[in-house]
Design an enzyme around this catalytic site. Structure first.
Site, mmCIF file in Angstrom:
data_model
loop_
_atom_site.group_PDB
_atom_site.id
_atom_site.type_symbol
_atom_site.label_atom_id
_atom_site.label_comp_id
_atom_site.label_asym_id
_atom_site.label_seq_id
_atom_site.Cartn_x
_atom_site.Cartn_y
_atom_site.Cartn_z
ATOM 1 N N GLY A 24 -37.475 5.751 49.764
ATOM 2 C CA GLY A 24 -37.550 7.239 49.476
ATOM 3 C C GLY A 24 -37.324 7.819 50.800
ATOM 4 N N ALA A 25 -36.153 7.258 51.312
ATOM 5 C CA ALA A 25 -35.644 7.751 52.610
ATOM 6 C C ALA A 25 -35.134 9.295 52.661
ATOM 7 C CB ALA A 25 -34.314 6.998 52.885
ATOM 8 N N ALA A 26 -34.960 10.097 51.590
ATOM 9 C CA ALA A 26 -34.735 11.219 51.589
ATOM 10 C C ALA A 26 -35.873 12.119 51.680
ATOM 11 C CB ALA A 26 -33.654 11.555 50.408
ATOM 12 N N GLY A 27 -36.944 11.566 51.333
ATOM 13 C CA GLY A 27 -38.226 12.288 51.460
ATOM 14 C C GLY A 27 -38.543 12.942 52.748
ATOM 15 N N ARG A 28 -39.642 13.692 52.962
ATOM 16 C CA ARG A 28 -40.203 13.998 54.206
ATOM 17 C C ARG A 28 -40.429 12.759 55.052
ATOM 18 N NH1 ARG A 28 -42.070 18.125 50.446
ATOM 19 N NH2 ARG A 28 -43.862 16.800 50.368
ATOM 20 N N MET A 29 -41.439 12.288 54.351
ATOM 21 C CA MET A 29 -41.933 10.916 55.184
ATOM 22 C C MET A 29 -40.737 9.893 55.699
ATOM 23 S SD MET A 29 -45.013 11.094 56.191
ATOM 24 C CE MET A 29 -44.990 9.134 56.838
ATOM 25 N N THR A 84 -49.489 6.422 47.727
ATOM 26 C CA THR A 84 -50.739 6.370 47.313
ATOM 27 C C THR A 84 -50.738 6.102 45.886
ATOM 28 O OG1 THR A 84 -51.057 8.529 47.254
ATOM 29 C CG2 THR A 84 -51.868 7.530 49.135
ATOM 30 N N PHE A 120 -51.228 6.322 57.859
ATOM 31 C CA PHE A 120 -50.994 5.568 58.994
ATOM 32 C C PHE A 120 -51.282 6.390 60.307
ATOM 33 C CE2 PHE A 120 -48.040 3.697 55.794
ATOM 34 C CZ PHE A 120 -47.954 2.341 56.282
ATOM 35 N N HIS A 123 -54.845 19.177 52.392
ATOM 36 C CA HIS A 123 -53.628 18.839 52.361
ATOM 37 C C HIS A 123 -52.671 19.730 52.041
ATOM 38 C CE1 HIS A 123 -54.955 14.743 52.494
ATOM 39 N NE2 HIS A 123 -53.615 14.311 53.038
ATOM 40 N N LYS A 170 -48.649 17.952 47.513
ATOM 41 C CA LYS A 170 -49.115 16.903 47.290
ATOM 42 C C LYS A 170 -49.353 16.437 45.830
ATOM 43 C CE LYS A 170 -52.732 13.476 49.050
ATOM 44 N NZ LYS A 170 -51.444 12.230 49.463
#
Length: 252
Positions: free
Chosen positions: A8-13, A79, A111, A138, A142
């Site tokens: 999920g490297a392109a997402g925000r987190m 989650t 985290f 949130h 989400k």
């Protein structure tokens, strides 16, 4: 150096995690994995020792099972996990251990160090209060509600109340239950989705004549990175499934 892949490297987190790993002197980012990539091939080619999963609930379980098959430790921030899905992980991890492959999986609902401390404080305080409720706030993008953090918090509060011999929180509601929030193991959880928010939680504990409020606010995703990096550094030393960053931190 610990070799790390981010799912999920392109997402925000995911993108924030990639930057944090690249800045850490003891970690090496060896793979960025996104939707459509062949996970098994990426893992085989990168030599990743640990993978961080910040994908979406619909794919995260399959990802973690693939990591276990590959002998890669997993740090999971996505989650949507249930008792049943966690049980499947435990069974898979036990099978791999029987084959001589010890893999660690850390699933952390949050985290943020402040969030983990808030959850821990709430669980310690819950036994002393007649009433307990949780409000989580949130951003509107989400996808799940209540949040994993709020569910984890409420479950810990409920466990502490049971161990203390407390009954349900007093509540005379007879109609309009939909306004009372979700029931998580007997603890009411209220979810707010509002533009401008990132991740916030408020735990309300009450007795006759007094109230304790425990509040945690995450204003930027960089606040989660110390916890993510802690998980990456520690997961290999904890074979099997660990749920909650509080179990990695020294909070005794």
């Amino acid at each position: 150096m610990i070799r790390v892949a981010v799912l999920g490297a392109a997402g925000r987190m995911g993108s924030t995690t990639c930057a944090a790993i690249e800045a850490a002197p003891d970690l090496e980012l060896v793979a960025r994995v996104d939707d459509g990539d062949d996970l098994a091939a990426v893992l085989a080619g990168s030599g990743a020792q640990v993978a961080v999963d910040f994908t979406v609930p619909s794919v995260t379980e399959a990802n973690v099972h693939a990591l276990i098959d590959a002998g890669v430790h997993a740090v999971v921030g996505t989650t949507g996990w249930t008792d049943e899905s966690r049980a499947r992980l435990r069974e898979h991890l036990a099978r791999r251990a029987a084959e001589g492959v010890e893999v660690g999986v850390l699933i952390a609902p949050n985290f943020g160090l402040s969030a983990v401390l808030a959850m821990t404080f709430a669980a310690k305080a819950a036994r002393y209060f007649e009433s307990a409720e949780v409000v989580e706030l949130h951003h509107p993008t989400k996808v799940d509600a209540p949040s994993g953090t709020a569910t984890h918090t409420a479950t810990a509060i409920a466990r502490a109340r049971r161990e203390a011999g407390l009954g349900p929180s007093p509540d005379a509601t007879e109609q309009g239950w939909e306004a009372r929030g979700a029931d998580v193991d007997g603890v009411r959880v209220h979810a707010v989705r509002l533009r401008g928010l990132v991740a916030h939680e408020e735990i309300l504990l009450g007795n006759e004549g007094e109230q304790l409020v425990i509040r945690q606010d995450s204003f930027d995703r960089v606040s989660f990175m110390p916890g993510v990096l802690l998980g990456v550094r520690e997961v290999a030393s904890r074979p099997g499934l660990t749920v909650g960053l509080e179990n990695v931190m020294d909070l005794s």
